[in-house]
Design a protein around this motif. Structure first.
Motif, PDB file in Angstrom:
ATOM      1  N   HIS A 147       5.054  -0.671  -2.082  1.00 60.26           N
ATOM      2  CA  HIS A 147       4.394  -1.923  -1.714  1.00 60.26           C
ATOM      3  C   HIS A 147       2.906  -1.669  -1.543  1.00 60.26           C
ATOM      4  CE1 HIS A 147       4.371  -0.646   2.525  1.00 60.26           C
ATOM      5  NE2 HIS A 147       5.660  -0.408   2.421  1.00 60.26           N
ATOM      6  N   SER A 148       2.141  -2.731  -1.524  1.00 60.44           N
ATOM      7  CA  SER A 148       0.685  -2.632  -1.593  1.00 60.44           C
ATOM      8  C   SER A 148       0.075  -1.908  -0.399  1.00 60.44           C
ATOM      9  CB  SER A 148       0.070  -4.023  -1.733  1.00 60.44           C
ATOM     10  OG  SER A 148       0.442  -4.849  -0.652  1.00 60.44           O
ATOM     11  N   LEU A 149       0.712  -2.004   0.777  1.00 61.27           N
ATOM     12  CA  LEU A 149       0.172  -1.336   1.964  1.00 61.27           C
ATOM     13  C   LEU A 149       0.128   0.172   1.761  1.00 61.27           C
ATOM     14  CD1 LEU A 149       2.097  -3.312   4.740  1.00 61.27           C
ATOM     15  CD2 LEU A 149      -0.298  -3.611   4.096  1.00 61.27           C
ATOM     16  N   GLU A 150       1.220   0.733   1.246  1.00 64.09           N
ATOM     17  CA  GLU A 150       1.274   2.171   0.979  1.00 64.09           C
ATOM     18  C   GLU A 150       0.292   2.546  -0.121  1.00 64.09           C
ATOM     19  OE1 GLU A 150       6.018   3.017   1.898  1.00 64.09           O
ATOM     20  OE2 GLU A 150       5.378   2.493  -0.131  1.00 64.09           O
ATOM     21  N   ASP A 151       0.323   1.784  -1.216  1.00 63.46           N
ATOM     22  CA  ASP A 151      -0.520   2.133  -2.362  1.00 63.46           C
ATOM     23  C   ASP A 151      -2.002   2.086  -2.001  1.00 63.46           C
ATOM     24  OD1 ASP A 151      -0.935   2.711  -5.241  1.00 63.46           O
ATOM     25  OD2 ASP A 151      -1.846   0.722  -5.234  1.00 63.46           O
ATOM     26  N   ARG A 152      -2.382   1.131  -1.148  1.00 62.43           N
ATOM     27  CA  ARG A 152      -3.781   1.023  -0.732  1.00 62.43           C
ATOM     28  C   ARG A 152      -4.230   2.277   0.029  1.00 62.43           C
ATOM     29  NH1 ARG A 152      -3.566  -3.896   2.249  1.00 62.43           N
ATOM     30  NH2 ARG A 152      -2.911  -4.829   0.283  1.00 62.43           N
ATOM     31  N   ILE A 153      -3.360   2.764   0.910  1.00 58.74           N
ATOM     32  CA  ILE A 153      -3.677   3.974   1.683  1.00 58.74           C
ATOM     33  C   ILE A 153      -3.815   5.180   0.759  1.00 58.74           C
ATOM     34  CG2 ILE A 153      -2.712   5.618   3.364  1.00 58.74           C
ATOM     35  CD1 ILE A 153      -1.490   3.149   4.808  1.00 58.74           C
TER      36      ILE A 153
END
Length: 312
Positions: free
Chosen positions: A242-248
């Motif tokens: 999900h985007s939260l993980e990928d952003r980090i």
């Protein structure tokens, strides 16, 4: 009740790609920091020499048991119980700076989703648990029933990325005590109607699960500590869902910090200890998605530890 069969059913995502990018030295030391049922580890071992070393880390007792059973008696493999957020503490000091590659597959396993008593799924009734490990004390029941309106709203909004967070948090509080996953789903469905209802339920469950397991905090920690344990030119393969993980992951791979800001020396040279080498996101093929629907949202990035320029 433990059922290792569902761990063995779990199909590792982006398997060929992760093995290809991770292994640079067939005799090196590698870490599968999200061991799960051992699918990725088994593939890595098939590409490693007899003098290589592979360490699997997982916080879930059932995953460790399933992986050890699946891999069997292989002298190159050992497993450690723990959360990868404590990577540098879990690994023996003599391995710091010696690791050739670290694999992070950040998704939930099929087993964790299928077992109703774990409380991860809204498709079956179960207790509000959602703990990935008995190492964690807080449960989803405590988050749902004891957190303040403000905290609940923020978790649903920030971790679940759900725009109806205010109404959902209010509904949850009005219905307390909420005992089961079905009751929590009913609370969300009372607020959100129409075609996006199931997505909203999934987002709320995601947000609460992330809070229970401190998933984003642990991800930030393992990325920081990876630089301590990797040798020069050692690699990290990170698969997020999900985007939260990928952003980090994206920010850290860009700059070696969580702000994503590249520091520069007096002469304007970038001071970054890491470099993304995958050229952005690697996604599963349509063929893989057809065989394994869990792969649909997977995003893989690969980075390499590099020598920082000397500051004179």
């Amino acid at each position: 009740m433990m059922n290792n069969d569902t761990y063995h059913e779990h199909q590792p995502v982006l398997l060929e790609e992760s093995v290809e990018y991770l292994i640079t030295d067939p005799s090196g030391i590698y870490i599968d920091a999200t061991l799960g049922g051992g699918g990725h580890s088994l593939a890595l071992l098939s590409h490693l020499n007899d003098d290589a070393q592979l360490i699997g880390i997982d916080q879930d007792d059932e995953a460790l048991a399933a992986a050890n059973e699946r891999i069997g008696d292989d002298k190159r493999f050992s497993s450690i119980k723990g959360n990868f957020g404590y990577l540098s503490r879990l690994l023996p000091p003599e391995l710091h700076g010696e690791v050739a590659g670290i694999l992070l597959d950040l998704g939930l396993s099929t087993h964790q989703i299928k077992e109703a008593e774990r409380g991860f799924t809204f498709q079956k009734e179960g207790p509000l648990d959602m703990r990935m490990s008995n190492l964690r004390g807080i449960t989803a029941y405590q988050v749902v029933n004891e957190y303040s309106y403000e905290d609940l709203r923020d978790i649903i909004y920030h971790y679940g990325e759900e725009r109806n967070s205010r109404k959902i948090a209010s509904e949850i509080i009005d219905r307390r005590p909420i005992e089961t996953t079905t009751e929590l789903r009913n609370a969300v469905e009372a607020v959100v109607k129409g075609q996006y209802q199931i997505k909203s339920v999934a987002r709320v469950f995601q947000g609460i699960r992330i809070e229970v397991n401190r998933e984003l905090d642990m991800l930030r920690k393992v990325l920081e500590q990876s630089l301590e344990v990797l040798k020069m030119d050692g690699r990290i393969v990170a698969i997020s869902y999900h985007s939260l993980e990928d952003r980090i992951v994206k920010r850290f791979f860009k700059a070696g910090n969580h702000e994503g800001k590249i520091e520069k020396d007096f002469y304007g040279n970038p001071l970054t200890p890491i470099e993304e080498i995958s050229g952005g996101i690697i996604r599963p093929t349509e063929e893989e998605i057809e065989k394994n629907s869990a792969a649909r949202s997977a995003k893989m990035r690969v980075a390499q530890k590099i020598e920082e320029p000397e500051v004179s």
